[in-house]
Design a protein around this motif. Sequence first.
Motif, mmCIF file in Angstrom:
data_model
loop_
_atom_site.group_PDB
_atom_site.id
_atom_site.type_symbol
_atom_site.label_atom_id
_atom_site.label_comp_id
_atom_site.label_asym_id
_atom_site.label_seq_id
_atom_site.Cartn_x
_atom_site.Cartn_y
_atom_site.Cartn_z
ATOM 1 N N ASP A 175 1.049 -1.384 0.195
ATOM 2 C CA ASP A 175 0.021 -0.095 -0.015
ATOM 3 C C ASP A 175 0.998 1.273 -0.154
ATOM 4 O O ASP A 175 1.916 1.319 0.420
ATOM 5 C CB ASP A 175 -0.882 -0.086 1.275
ATOM 6 N N HIS A 176 0.466 2.418 -0.655
ATOM 7 C CA HIS A 176 1.236 3.502 -0.730
ATOM 8 C C HIS A 176 1.049 4.608 0.486
ATOM 9 O O HIS A 176 -0.024 5.154 0.556
ATOM 10 C CB HIS A 176 0.962 3.906 -2.051
ATOM 11 N N VAL A 177 1.691 4.179 1.363
ATOM 12 C CA VAL A 177 1.636 5.045 2.699
ATOM 13 C C VAL A 177 2.281 6.328 2.445
ATOM 14 O O VAL A 177 3.372 6.615 1.813
ATOM 15 C CB VAL A 177 2.289 4.434 3.971
ATOM 16 N N GLY A 178 1.564 7.649 2.547
ATOM 17 C CA GLY A 178 2.130 8.897 2.511
ATOM 18 C C GLY A 178 3.714 9.045 3.258
ATOM 19 O O GLY A 178 3.392 8.665 4.578
ATOM 20 N N THR A 179 4.530 9.581 2.800
ATOM 21 C CA THR A 179 5.683 9.839 3.255
ATOM 22 C C THR A 179 5.577 10.703 4.450
ATOM 23 O O THR A 179 6.184 10.684 5.335
ATOM 24 C CB THR A 179 6.995 10.560 2.376
ATOM 25 N N ALA A 180 4.619 11.976 4.180
ATOM 26 C CA ALA A 180 4.666 12.750 5.190
ATOM 27 C C ALA A 180 4.049 12.177 6.542
ATOM 28 O O ALA A 180 4.393 12.640 7.534
ATOM 29 C CB ALA A 180 3.442 14.058 4.617
ATOM 30 N N GLU A 181 3.017 11.108 6.272
ATOM 31 C CA GLU A 181 2.514 10.647 7.403
ATOM 32 C C GLU A 181 3.283 9.729 8.248
ATOM 33 O O GLU A 181 3.852 9.869 9.396
ATOM 34 C CB GLU A 181 1.262 9.723 7.184
ATOM 35 N N ILE A 182 4.349 9.220 7.507
ATOM 36 C CA ILE A 182 5.495 8.339 8.256
ATOM 37 C C ILE A 182 6.410 9.554 8.872
ATOM 38 O O ILE A 182 6.916 9.198 9.911
ATOM 39 C CB ILE A 182 6.114 7.546 7.280
ATOM 40 N N VAL A 183 6.524 10.615 8.318
ATOM 41 C CA VAL A 183 7.475 11.680 9.052
ATOM 42 C C VAL A 183 6.824 12.085 10.232
ATOM 43 O O VAL A 183 7.574 12.356 11.233
ATOM 44 C CB VAL A 183 7.922 12.736 7.885
ATOM 45 N N VAL A 184 5.745 12.306 10.176
ATOM 46 C CA VAL A 184 4.906 12.938 11.326
ATOM 47 C C VAL A 184 5.028 11.814 12.173
ATOM 48 O O VAL A 184 5.308 12.342 13.454
ATOM 49 C CB VAL A 184 3.610 12.989 11.107
ATOM 50 N N TRP A 185 4.733 10.634 12.082
ATOM 51 C CA TRP A 185 4.639 9.552 13.339
ATOM 52 C C TRP A 185 6.059 9.139 13.752
ATOM 53 O O TRP A 185 6.153 9.008 14.921
ATOM 54 C CB TRP A 185 4.009 8.306 12.710
ATOM 55 N N ALA A 186 7.186 9.355 12.636
ATOM 56 C CA ALA A 186 8.619 9.044 13.148
ATOM 57 C C ALA A 186 8.840 10.305 14.177
ATOM 58 O O ALA A 186 9.684 9.947 15.007
ATOM 59 C CB ALA A 186 9.635 9.250 11.906
ATOM 60 N N ALA A 187 8.518 11.682 13.682
ATOM 61 C CA ALA A 187 8.750 12.906 14.718
ATOM 62 C C ALA A 187 8.120 12.430 16.146
ATOM 63 O O ALA A 187 8.793 12.759 17.160
ATOM 64 C CB ALA A 187 8.459 14.166 14.128
ATOM 65 N N ALA A 188 6.973 12.052 15.909
ATOM 66 C CA ALA A 188 6.328 11.867 17.320
ATOM 67 C C ALA A 188 6.812 10.851 18.092
ATOM 68 O O ALA A 188 6.812 10.992 19.331
ATOM 69 C CB ALA A 188 4.626 11.587 16.946
ATOM 70 N N THR A 189 7.329 9.859 17.399
ATOM 71 C CA THR A 189 8.019 8.718 18.139
ATOM 72 C C THR A 189 9.377 9.099 18.803
ATOM 73 O O THR A 189 9.612 8.982 20.037
ATOM 74 C CB THR A 189 8.377 7.507 17.113
ATOM 75 N N ALA A 190 10.119 10.070 18.147
ATOM 76 C CA ALA A 190 11.205 10.516 18.686
ATOM 77 C C ALA A 190 11.075 11.670 19.684
ATOM 78 O O ALA A 190 11.658 11.447 20.906
ATOM 79 C CB ALA A 190 12.481 11.387 17.507
ATOM 80 N N ALA A 191 9.937 12.204 19.644
ATOM 81 C CA ALA A 191 9.623 13.139 20.705
ATOM 82 C C ALA A 191 9.148 12.344 22.100
ATOM 83 O O ALA A 191 9.474 12.739 23.372
ATOM 84 C CB ALA A 191 8.574 13.999 20.296
#
Length: 460
Positions: free
Chosen positions: A108-124
Amino acid sequence: MATSCSRRLTTGLTTSISSVQSHSVNRPQSISLTIRRRNHHINPPPRLLLVPSSITPRFITRRRTIESLSPPPEKRSSYRSAIKNPGVCGYAIGENEVERSSSHVVVDHVGTAEIVVWAAATAAFGVGNRVMYKLALVPLKQYPFFLAQLSTFGYVAVYYTILYIRYRAGTVTDAMLSVPKPPFLIVGILEALAAASGMAAAANLSGPSTTVLSQTFLIWQIFFSIIFLRRRYSVNQILGCTLVALGVIVSVASGSGAAHSLKEAGVFWILLMVLSFFLQGAGTVLKEVIFIDSQKRLKGASLDLFIVNSYGSAFQAICIALLLPFLSKLWGIPFNQLGSYLKDGAVCFLNIGTLTKGCDGAPFLPLLFVIVNIGYNIALLRLLKLSTAVVSCLASTISVPIAVFLFTMPLPYLGVASSLPTGFMGGTIILVLGMILYSWTPQGANSSHTDTVIPSPPPT
C-alpha cells in the motif's frame, strides 16, 4: 495498462503484458488493481477491474484481461475506501494483497508525510519517556521495581479499556478480535524474557556500557527482517544504520570509560544484554509480521494497533508474573517481602499517609511518566505499522542523544545538571549523516536495482 491518458480502455479487451510492463516492472507479484479514468470532457466510463495473472520476478506467464465491473450498492463504499486517490490515468490498490514466491506481503502506498509525522512523534515521545522516567524515579527512588511492575500490569488495564471503547465505537471488529492468538503469546514471551535478561545484565553493567550494547537492537531488527520478511537492504541503508548506531555510541558513551567498563563486566553479562536486545528485536519484527498477515486474513482491512498492544501486553504480564520470584531477587527484594514492598511503593506513588517521606513529586511525576510512556508505545507501534521495524527503531534511537542533551539543563527535581560527553557533537553529526544516508535513494534505483529496495510497508 495504457501508457498515456489518451489511450482508451475498452471492456472485454485482452492486452499483452508488454502494455503494462512499465507499471509492473517494480512489482514482481500477483496483485488486483482497480482502474479509474478521469475525463473532463465526456462522462466518465464505468470503473474497470484489472485482473492480472500470476507474475514471477523473472518472467511473466500469462496475459492480463480487463473486465468491466459494476459493484453492487452494498459494496460500493468498501470499493471507494480501497481507492487511495489515483491519478488521472493512475491505478489504486483494490485487493491490497500481494503474493510472492516465498511469502505473502501487503503493498500500500503510505504517504511519506504521515510516516515523517509519526517518526517525529516517536522521537519526541522517546525523549519525553527517557526524561520522565528519570523524574519519576525521584519520588520513587526506593521503589523502582514497583514502577516497572506498574508499567507492565497497569498498562494491560489501560490498553484493554481503550480497546473496549474502540470496539463499542465500531473501529475494532469481531473479525479483528478473531485473529490467531499464538503470535501474540510468542511476542509476550519474547518481551518478558527480554525484560528479565535485560534487568539481570543491567545490574552488572554501567549505563554507558548498556548504551553501547543497546545498538545491537538495530542489527537484530535488520537480521530478522531479512530472515522472516525477505527484505533486501541497499548498501546506503546498511551503512546509514551503522552510522546511526556509531553516532549514538560516540555521543553518549565517549569519555565515560564504557570500553573499560565492558572489559571489567565479564563476557557473560555482555552476552546476556545482547541476548536481551536479540529477543526484543525478534518481538518487534514479529509484530510487523502480525500486521502483514492480518491484511490477508481480514481481506484488506487493517488490524487495529490496540489489539496488538492489548494481547501482547496481557501475555507479557502473565510471563512476568511467573518470573516475579526471579526478578524480585535481581532487585534485591526477598520474594516473601515482595507484597509489603509493593504496598509501600503504592503508598509512595499515591503520596498519601504518614509514611511518604522522600516521595515529593508524587503522584504527579509518576503519572506524567505513565502518560508519556503510553503515548510513546502507541506512537512506536503506529510507526511500525506504517513503515518497518527498522524505521521505528531509527526514530527511537534519535531520542537518546537528545535526552542526554536535555539532562545538561537545570531540570526540576534532578538537582545539578550533568555535563555533555566529550564526543557529543561529533556523535550527533555522525547520527544525522546516518539518517540522511539511510533515507537517500540513488537516482534510478527504483528502475535498475529494485531487488535491493525495501518492499512497501503494510497499509494504515
